[in-house]
Design a protein around this motif. Sequence first.
Motif, PDB file in Angstrom:
ATOM      1  N   GLU A  88      31.054  49.380  55.134  1.00 39.15           N
ATOM      2  CA  GLU A  88      29.708  49.264  54.573  1.00 39.15           C
ATOM      3  C   GLU A  88      29.744  49.370  53.049  1.00 39.15           C
ATOM      4  OE1 GLU A  88      26.703  48.424  55.840  1.00 39.15           O
ATOM      5  OE2 GLU A  88      28.003  47.872  57.530  1.00 39.15           O
ATOM      6  N   MET A  89      30.618  50.214  52.520  1.00 35.54           N
ATOM      7  CA  MET A  89      30.757  50.333  51.072  1.00 35.54           C
ATOM      8  C   MET A  89      31.227  49.016  50.463  1.00 35.54           C
ATOM      9  SD  MET A  89      33.190  52.921  48.852  1.00 35.54           S
ATOM     10  CE  MET A  89      32.179  54.361  49.149  1.00 35.54           C
ATOM     11  N   LEU A  90      32.196  48.370  51.102  1.00 36.85           N
ATOM     12  CA  LEU A  90      32.680  47.081  50.598  1.00 36.85           C
ATOM     13  C   LEU A  90      31.583  46.027  50.643  1.00 36.85           C
ATOM     14  CD1 LEU A  90      36.230  46.913  52.256  1.00 36.85           C
ATOM     15  CD2 LEU A  90      35.662  47.606  49.938  1.00 36.85           C
ATOM     16  N   ARG A  91      30.851  45.987  51.758  1.00 37.30           N
ATOM     17  CA  ARG A  91      29.746  45.016  51.875  1.00 37.30           C
ATOM     18  C   ARG A  91      28.676  45.296  50.828  1.00 37.30           C
ATOM     19  NH1 ARG A  91      30.147  46.432  57.542  1.00 37.30           N
ATOM     20  NH2 ARG A  91      31.297  44.846  58.696  1.00 37.30           N
ATOM     21  N   GLY A  92      28.373  46.569  50.609  1.00 37.74           N
ATOM     22  CA  GLY A  92      27.343  46.930  49.649  1.00 37.74           C
ATOM     23  C   GLY A  92      27.677  46.503  48.234  1.00 37.74           C
ATOM     24  N   GLN A  93      28.953  46.472  47.892  1.00 40.44           N
ATOM     25  CA  GLN A  93      29.363  46.017  46.572  1.00 40.44           C
ATOM     26  C   GLN A  93      29.284  44.504  46.450  1.00 40.44           C
ATOM     27  OE1 GLN A  93      30.333  47.794  43.645  1.00 40.44           O
ATOM     28  NE2 GLN A  93      30.086  45.683  42.922  1.00 40.44           N
ATOM     29  N   GLY A  94      29.255  43.808  47.600  1.00 37.53           N
ATOM     30  CA  GLY A  94      29.171  42.353  47.579  1.00 37.53           C
ATOM     31  C   GLY A  94      30.395  41.636  48.093  1.00 37.53           C
ATOM     32  N   PHE A  95      31.433  42.382  48.475  1.00 38.87           N
ATOM     33  CA  PHE A  95      32.635  41.735  48.999  1.00 38.87           C
ATOM     34  C   PHE A  95      32.342  41.089  50.351  1.00 38.87           C
ATOM     35  CE2 PHE A  95      34.647  44.713  46.027  1.00 38.87           C
ATOM     36  CZ  PHE A  95      35.536  43.853  45.398  1.00 38.87           C
ATOM     37  N   GLU A  96      33.015  39.968  50.592  1.00 35.48           N
ATOM     38  CA  GLU A  96      32.808  39.204  51.817  1.00 35.48           C
ATOM     39  C   GLU A  96      34.052  39.257  52.699  1.00 35.48           C
ATOM     40  OE1 GLU A  96      31.788  35.281  50.503  1.00 35.48           O
ATOM     41  OE2 GLU A  96      29.682  35.829  50.121  1.00 35.48           O
ATOM     42  N   PHE A  97      33.836  39.449  53.988  1.00 33.19           N
ATOM     43  CA  PHE A  97      34.922  39.433  54.966  1.00 33.19           C
ATOM     44  C   PHE A  97      34.310  39.274  56.348  1.00 33.19           C
ATOM     45  CE2 PHE A  97      33.731  43.763  53.881  1.00 33.19           C
ATOM     46  CZ  PHE A  97      33.493  44.357  55.100  1.00 33.19           C
ATOM     47  N   TRP A 140      40.890  38.367  45.704  1.00 35.78           N
ATOM     48  CA  TRP A 140      41.052  39.168  46.921  1.00 35.78           C
ATOM     49  C   TRP A 140      41.135  40.652  46.595  1.00 35.78           C
ATOM     50  CZ3 TRP A 140      40.943  37.338  51.851  1.00 35.78           C
ATOM     51  CH2 TRP A 140      41.127  35.964  52.037  1.00 35.78           C
ATOM     52  N   LEU A 141      40.450  41.454  47.397  1.00 36.83           N
ATOM     53  CA  LEU A 141      40.658  42.892  47.435  1.00 36.83           C
ATOM     54  C   LEU A 141      41.376  43.211  48.742  1.00 36.83           C
ATOM     55  CD1 LEU A 141      40.323  45.856  46.662  1.00 36.83           C
ATOM     56  CD2 LEU A 141      38.032  45.806  47.682  1.00 36.83           C
ATOM     57  N   LEU A 142      42.593  43.707  48.629  1.00 38.39           N
ATOM     58  CA  LEU A 142      43.385  44.101  49.801  1.00 38.39           C
ATOM     59  C   LEU A 142      43.294  45.615  49.913  1.00 38.39           C
ATOM     60  CD1 LEU A 142      46.460  41.761  49.309  1.00 38.39           C
ATOM     61  CD2 LEU A 142      44.245  41.286  50.381  1.00 38.39           C
ATOM     62  N   PHE A 143      42.522  46.054  50.890  1.00 33.41           N
ATOM     63  CA  PHE A 143      42.085  47.451  51.001  1.00 33.41           C
ATOM     64  C   PHE A 143      42.667  48.046  52.270  1.00 33.41           C
ATOM     65  CE2 PHE A 143      38.967  50.666  52.292  1.00 33.41           C
ATOM     66  CZ  PHE A 143      38.638  51.293  51.103  1.00 33.41           C
ATOM     67  N   ALA A 144      43.440  49.116  52.124  1.00 28.82           N
ATOM     68  CA  ALA A 144      44.051  49.774  53.280  1.00 28.82           C
ATOM     69  C   ALA A 144      43.857  51.276  53.130  1.00 28.82           C
ATOM     70  CB  ALA A 144      45.531  49.428  53.380  1.00 28.82           C
ATOM     71  N   GLU A 145      43.173  51.894  54.095  1.00 27.10           N
ATOM     72  CA  GLU A 145      42.779  53.290  53.934  1.00 27.10           C
ATOM     73  C   GLU A 145      42.947  54.120  55.195  1.00 27.10           C
ATOM     74  OE1 GLU A 145      42.163  55.777  52.210  1.00 27.10           O
ATOM     75  OE2 GLU A 145      42.341  54.646  50.357  1.00 27.10           O
ATOM     76  N   SER A 146      43.187  55.402  54.980  1.00 21.65           N
ATOM     77  CA  SER A 146      43.059  56.397  56.041  1.00 21.65           C
ATOM     78  C   SER A 146      41.620  56.908  56.057  1.00 21.65           C
ATOM     79  CB  SER A 146      44.008  57.575  55.796  1.00 21.65           C
ATOM     80  OG  SER A 146      45.348  57.179  55.913  1.00 21.65           O
ATOM     81  N   THR A 147      41.119  57.182  57.233  1.00 18.78           N
ATOM     82  CA  THR A 147      39.729  57.604  57.373  1.00 18.78           C
ATOM     83  C   THR A 147      39.614  59.124  57.455  1.00 18.78           C
ATOM     84  OG1 THR A 147      39.697  57.650  59.787  1.00 18.78           O
ATOM     85  CG2 THR A 147      39.345  55.507  58.712  1.00 18.78           C
ATOM     86  N   LYS A 148      38.370  59.591  57.444  1.00 18.29           N
ATOM     87  CA  LYS A 148      38.110  61.030  57.544  1.00 18.29           C
ATOM     88  C   LYS A 148      38.711  61.613  58.814  1.00 18.29           C
ATOM     89  CE  LYS A 148      34.412  64.456  57.458  1.00 18.29           C
ATOM     90  NZ  LYS A 148      32.946  64.697  57.355  1.00 18.29           N
ATOM     91  N   VAL A 189      41.935  51.815  58.441  1.00 14.36           N
ATOM     92  CA  VAL A 189      41.208  50.545  58.354  1.00 14.36           C
ATOM     93  C   VAL A 189      41.840  49.702  57.250  1.00 14.36           C
ATOM     94  CG1 VAL A 189      39.454  51.560  56.802  1.00 14.36           C
ATOM     95  CG2 VAL A 189      38.952  49.433  58.044  1.00 14.36           C
ATOM     96  N   ASN A 190      42.145  48.447  57.570  1.00 16.26           N
ATOM     97  CA  ASN A 190      42.676  47.477  56.617  1.00 16.26           C
ATOM     98  C   ASN A 190      41.689  46.320  56.493  1.00 16.26           C
ATOM     99  OD1 ASN A 190      44.976  49.047  56.455  1.00 16.26           O
ATOM    100  ND2 ASN A 190      46.258  47.664  57.651  1.00 16.26           N
ATOM    101  N   VAL A 191      41.459  45.868  55.280  1.00 15.41           N
ATOM    102  CA  VAL A 191      40.499  44.786  55.036  1.00 15.41           C
ATOM    103  C   VAL A 191      41.051  43.840  53.975  1.00 15.41           C
ATOM    104  CG1 VAL A 191      38.092  44.206  54.530  1.00 15.41           C
ATOM    105  CG2 VAL A 191      38.662  46.507  55.369  1.00 15.41           C
ATOM    106  N   ALA A 192      40.975  42.555  54.242  1.00 13.67           N
ATOM    107  CA  ALA A 192      41.224  41.535  53.229  1.00 13.67           C
ATOM    108  C   ALA A 192      39.862  40.932  52.888  1.00 13.67           C
ATOM    109  CB  ALA A 192      42.173  40.457  53.756  1.00 13.67           C
ATOM    110  N   ALA A 193      39.307  41.352  51.756  1.00 18.29           N
ATOM    111  CA  ALA A 193      37.950  40.970  51.355  1.00 18.29           C
ATOM    112  C   ALA A 193      38.013  40.114  50.094  1.00 18.29           C
ATOM    113  CB  ALA A 193      37.093  42.209  51.103  1.00 18.29           C
ATOM    114  N   ARG A 194      36.981  39.279  49.910  1.00 22.27           N
ATOM    115  CA  ARG A 194      36.966  38.395  48.743  1.00 22.27           C
ATOM    116  C   ARG A 194      35.694  38.609  47.929  1.00 22.27           C
ATOM    117  NH1 ARG A 194      39.242  32.370  49.647  1.00 22.27           N
ATOM    118  NH2 ARG A 194      39.914  32.711  47.500  1.00 22.27           N
ATOM    119  N   LYS A 195      35.851  38.440  46.628  1.00 25.13           N
ATOM    120  CA  LYS A 195      34.703  38.360  45.734  1.00 25.13           C
ATOM    121  C   LYS A 195      34.193  36.921  45.791  1.00 25.13           C
ATOM    122  CE  LYS A 195      33.347  39.062  40.893  1.00 25.13           C
ATOM    123  NZ  LYS A 195      33.797  39.560  39.575  1.00 25.13           N
TER     124      LYS A 195
END
Length: 238
Positions: A180-189, A145-153, A229-235
Amino acid sequence: MTYASPNYVEETRIGFHFLRSHTWQHHVLRVAINDLKRLIGEPLPQGGTLLDAGCGQGKSFRLLRDAFQPLHLVGLDADPHSVELARAEAAQEGLSIQLHSADCAQMPLPDRSVDIVFCHQTFHHLVEQERALAEFWRVLKPGGWLLFAESTKAYIDTWVIRWFFRHPMEVQKSAEEYLEMLRGQGFEFESRNVSFPYLWWSRSKDFGLLERWGLRAPPPPGQREETLVNVAARKPLA
Protein backbone atom coordinates in the motif's frame (compact mmCIF):
# COMPACT_ATOMS: atom_id res chain seq x y z
CA MET A 1 30.75 6.88 15.00
CA THR A 2 28.76 9.58 13.19
CA TYR A 3 26.05 8.20 10.92
CA ALA A 4 24.58 10.00 7.90
CA SER A 5 21.05 9.63 9.25
CA PRO A 6 20.07 11.22 12.59
CA ASN A 7 17.61 8.35 13.11
CA TYR A 8 20.03 5.52 12.37
CA VAL A 9 19.63 2.47 14.60
CA GLU A 10 23.09 1.00 15.08
CA GLU A 11 23.37 -2.67 14.15
CA THR A 12 24.67 -5.24 16.60
CA ARG A 13 28.16 -6.63 16.19
CA ILE A 14 26.65 -10.00 15.22
CA GLY A 15 24.41 -8.32 12.65
CA PHE A 16 27.28 -6.35 11.15
CA HIS A 17 29.39 -9.48 10.67
CA PHE A 18 26.43 -11.45 9.30
CA LEU A 19 26.13 -8.92 6.47
CA ARG A 20 29.57 -9.92 5.17
CA SER A 21 28.92 -13.68 5.38
CA HIS A 22 28.50 -16.29 2.65
CA THR A 23 25.00 -16.99 3.99
CA TRP A 24 24.00 -13.35 3.43
CA GLN A 25 25.45 -13.17 -0.07
CA HIS A 26 24.41 -16.61 -1.33
CA HIS A 27 21.18 -17.46 0.49
CA VAL A 28 19.72 -13.96 0.89
CA LEU A 29 21.05 -11.48 -1.71
CA ARG A 30 21.49 -13.89 -4.62
CA VAL A 31 18.06 -15.46 -4.08
CA ALA A 32 16.34 -12.06 -3.82
CA ILE A 33 17.97 -10.71 -6.99
CA ASN A 34 17.02 -13.83 -8.94
CA ASP A 35 13.44 -13.52 -7.74
CA LEU A 36 13.28 -9.82 -8.63
CA LYS A 37 14.57 -10.64 -12.12
CA ARG A 38 11.72 -13.14 -12.47
CA LEU A 39 9.19 -10.53 -11.30
CA ILE A 40 10.42 -8.04 -13.92
CA GLY A 41 10.19 -10.57 -16.72
CA GLU A 42 11.90 -10.40 -20.10
CA PRO A 43 13.63 -8.40 -21.34
CA LEU A 44 15.51 -7.31 -18.25
CA PRO A 45 16.52 -3.65 -18.10
CA GLN A 46 20.17 -3.25 -19.06
CA GLY A 47 22.61 -0.36 -18.90
CA GLY A 48 21.82 3.04 -17.42
CA THR A 49 22.35 3.94 -13.77
CA LEU A 50 21.59 1.54 -10.93
CA LEU A 51 21.35 2.75 -7.32
CA ASP A 52 21.81 0.29 -4.46
CA ALA A 53 19.96 2.13 -1.66
CA GLY A 54 21.27 0.77 1.62
CA CYS A 55 24.19 -1.02 -0.02
CA GLY A 56 25.75 -2.12 3.26
CA GLN A 57 29.16 -3.66 2.71
CA GLY A 58 28.75 -4.02 -1.06
CA LYS A 59 28.09 -7.75 -1.29
CA SER A 60 25.36 -7.06 -3.86
CA PHE A 61 27.55 -5.18 -6.34
CA ARG A 62 28.82 -8.13 -8.39
CA LEU A 63 25.38 -9.75 -8.47
CA LEU A 64 23.74 -6.53 -9.66
CA ARG A 65 26.41 -5.97 -12.30
CA ASP A 66 25.95 -9.47 -13.66
CA ALA A 67 22.15 -9.18 -13.69
CA PHE A 68 21.66 -5.68 -15.15
CA GLN A 69 25.00 -4.60 -16.67
CA PRO A 70 24.60 -0.97 -15.53
CA LEU A 71 26.77 1.68 -17.12
CA HIS A 72 26.92 3.44 -13.76
CA LEU A 73 26.63 1.78 -10.35
CA VAL A 74 25.87 3.92 -7.29
CA GLY A 75 25.87 2.75 -3.68
CA LEU A 76 24.48 4.60 -0.69
CA ASP A 77 24.45 3.78 3.02
CA ALA A 78 24.09 5.73 6.26
CA ASP A 79 26.90 3.82 7.98
CA PRO A 80 30.33 5.23 6.94
CA HIS A 81 32.12 2.05 8.06
CA SER A 82 29.92 -0.02 5.76
CA VAL A 83 30.61 2.40 2.92
CA GLU A 84 34.37 1.94 3.36
CA LEU A 85 33.97 -1.84 3.31
CA ALA A 86 31.77 -1.48 0.22
CA ARG A 87 34.54 0.53 -1.43
CA ALA A 88 37.00 -2.28 -0.71
CA GLU A 89 34.51 -4.86 -2.03
CA ALA A 90 34.11 -2.90 -5.29
CA ALA A 91 37.89 -2.68 -5.71
CA GLN A 92 38.25 -6.40 -5.12
CA GLU A 93 35.60 -7.09 -7.78
CA GLY A 94 37.16 -4.62 -10.22
CA LEU A 95 34.04 -2.42 -10.22
CA SER A 96 33.85 1.31 -10.76
CA ILE A 97 31.22 2.63 -8.35
CA GLN A 98 30.12 5.96 -6.94
CA LEU A 99 29.63 5.64 -3.18
CA HIS A 100 27.83 7.97 -0.77
CA SER A 101 27.58 7.96 3.00
CA ALA A 102 24.07 9.40 3.07
CA ASP A 103 20.51 9.05 4.30
CA CYS A 104 17.93 7.37 2.06
CA ALA A 105 15.51 10.09 3.18
CA GLN A 106 17.81 12.79 1.74
CA MET A 107 19.90 11.46 -1.12
CA PRO A 108 22.62 13.53 -2.84
CA LEU A 109 21.46 12.56 -6.33
CA PRO A 110 19.81 14.63 -9.08
CA ASP A 111 16.14 14.29 -10.02
CA ARG A 112 15.38 11.64 -12.64
CA SER A 113 18.97 10.41 -12.75
CA VAL A 114 18.52 6.70 -11.95
CA ASP A 115 17.11 3.84 -14.04
CA ILE A 116 16.89 1.19 -11.29
CA VAL A 117 16.68 1.56 -7.52
CA PHE A 118 17.58 -1.67 -5.73
CA CYS A 119 16.30 -1.59 -2.15
CA HIS A 120 17.00 -4.93 -0.48
CA GLN A 121 16.37 -5.48 3.25
CA THR A 122 16.84 -1.74 3.83
CA PHE A 123 13.39 -0.35 4.52
CA HIS A 124 12.87 -2.05 7.87
CA HIS A 125 15.99 -0.18 9.08
CA LEU A 126 14.59 3.25 8.08
CA VAL A 127 12.61 5.45 10.44
CA GLU A 128 11.56 7.98 7.77
CA GLN A 129 10.17 5.45 5.33
CA GLU A 130 7.74 7.78 3.55
CA ARG A 131 10.49 10.34 2.91
CA ALA A 132 12.84 7.63 1.64
CA LEU A 133 10.21 6.32 -0.76
CA ALA A 134 9.58 9.87 -2.01
CA GLU A 135 13.33 10.15 -2.63
CA PHE A 136 13.32 6.92 -4.63
CA TRP A 137 10.50 8.40 -6.72
CA ARG A 138 12.38 11.67 -7.18
CA VAL A 139 15.66 10.16 -8.40
CA LEU A 140 14.04 7.56 -10.67
CA LYS A 141 13.51 8.38 -14.31
CA PRO A 142 9.97 7.92 -15.68
CA GLY A 143 9.64 4.25 -16.53
CA GLY A 144 12.39 3.36 -14.06
CA TRP A 145 12.24 0.30 -11.80
CA LEU A 146 12.12 0.07 -8.03
CA LEU A 147 13.27 -3.41 -6.98
CA PHE A 148 11.98 -3.73 -3.44
CA ALA A 149 12.69 -6.73 -1.20
CA GLU A 150 11.74 -6.60 2.47
CA SER A 151 11.24 -8.54 5.66
CA THR A 152 7.91 -7.85 7.32
CA LYS A 153 6.92 -7.14 10.91
CA ALA A 154 5.97 -10.80 11.32
CA TYR A 155 9.64 -11.67 10.93
CA ILE A 156 11.37 -8.64 12.46
CA ASP A 157 9.22 -8.77 15.60
CA THR A 158 10.31 -12.25 16.69
CA TRP A 159 12.55 -13.27 19.56
CA VAL A 160 15.32 -14.57 17.28
CA ILE A 161 15.63 -11.32 15.34
CA ARG A 162 15.15 -9.11 18.39
CA TRP A 163 17.87 -11.05 20.20
CA PHE A 164 20.55 -10.83 17.52
CA PHE A 165 19.72 -7.64 15.58
CA ARG A 166 18.47 -4.08 16.16
CA HIS A 167 15.67 -2.32 14.29
CA PRO A 168 13.29 0.62 14.79
CA MET A 169 10.30 -1.48 15.85
CA GLU A 170 7.75 1.34 15.62
CA VAL A 171 7.95 1.47 11.80
CA GLN A 172 7.73 -2.24 10.96
CA LYS A 173 4.97 -3.16 8.49
CA SER A 174 3.11 -6.13 7.09
CA ALA A 175 3.53 -7.21 3.48
CA GLU A 176 0.24 -5.57 2.51
CA GLU A 177 1.18 -2.34 4.29
CA TYR A 178 4.41 -2.17 2.28
CA LEU A 179 2.46 -2.75 -0.93
CA GLU A 180 0.00 0.00 0.00
CA MET A 181 2.90 2.36 0.71
CA LEU A 182 4.33 1.73 -2.76
CA ARG A 183 0.93 2.27 -4.39
CA GLY A 184 0.39 5.43 -2.37
CA GLN A 185 3.61 6.92 -3.71
CA GLY A 186 2.43 6.20 -7.25
CA PHE A 187 4.46 3.13 -8.17
CA GLU A 188 2.75 0.68 -10.51
CA PHE A 189 2.83 -3.11 -10.31
CA GLU A 190 0.55 -6.07 -10.89
CA SER A 191 0.19 -9.35 -9.01
CA ARG A 192 2.74 -10.95 -11.37
CA ASN A 193 5.29 -8.38 -10.15
CA VAL A 194 4.88 -9.40 -6.48
CA SER A 195 6.05 -12.47 -4.58
CA PHE A 196 5.93 -13.62 -0.98
CA PRO A 197 8.97 -15.87 -0.56
CA TYR A 198 8.80 -18.31 2.34
CA LEU A 199 12.50 -19.04 2.69
CA TRP A 200 14.07 -21.20 5.37
CA TRP A 201 15.90 -18.34 7.06
CA SER A 202 12.66 -16.35 7.41
CA ARG A 203 11.02 -19.05 9.59
CA SER A 204 11.87 -17.70 13.01
CA LYS A 205 10.45 -20.67 14.93
CA ASP A 206 12.29 -23.57 13.28
CA PHE A 207 14.05 -22.20 10.15
CA GLY A 208 12.02 -24.66 8.08
CA LEU A 209 13.58 -27.73 9.68
CA LEU A 210 10.27 -29.54 10.24
CA GLU A 211 9.40 -29.15 6.57
CA ARG A 212 12.84 -30.25 5.36
CA TRP A 213 12.58 -33.33 7.59
CA GLY A 214 9.15 -34.12 6.15
CA LEU A 215 7.38 -33.64 9.47
CA ARG A 216 5.17 -30.76 8.33
CA ALA A 217 3.92 -29.33 5.05
CA PRO A 218 4.55 -25.61 4.52
CA PRO A 219 1.41 -23.49 4.92
CA PRO A 220 0.21 -22.15 1.57
CA PRO A 221 -0.05 -18.43 0.76
CA GLY A 222 -3.15 -16.96 2.33
CA GLN A 223 -2.89 -19.28 5.31
CA ARG A 224 0.27 -17.82 6.82
CA GLU A 225 1.54 -14.46 7.97
CA GLU A 226 4.01 -13.42 5.28
CA THR A 227 7.56 -12.82 6.42
CA LEU A 228 8.97 -11.51 3.12
CA VAL A 229 7.68 -9.44 0.22
CA ASN A 230 9.44 -8.76 -3.10
CA VAL A 231 8.13 -6.24 -5.63
CA ALA A 232 9.28 -5.10 -9.06
CA ALA A 233 7.50 -1.74 -9.37
CA ARG A 234 7.76 1.00 -11.98
CA LYS A 235 7.50 4.76 -11.96
CA PRO A 236 4.95 5.60 -14.68
CA LEU A 237 6.20 7.13 -17.92
CA ALA A 238 3.77 10.04 -17.67
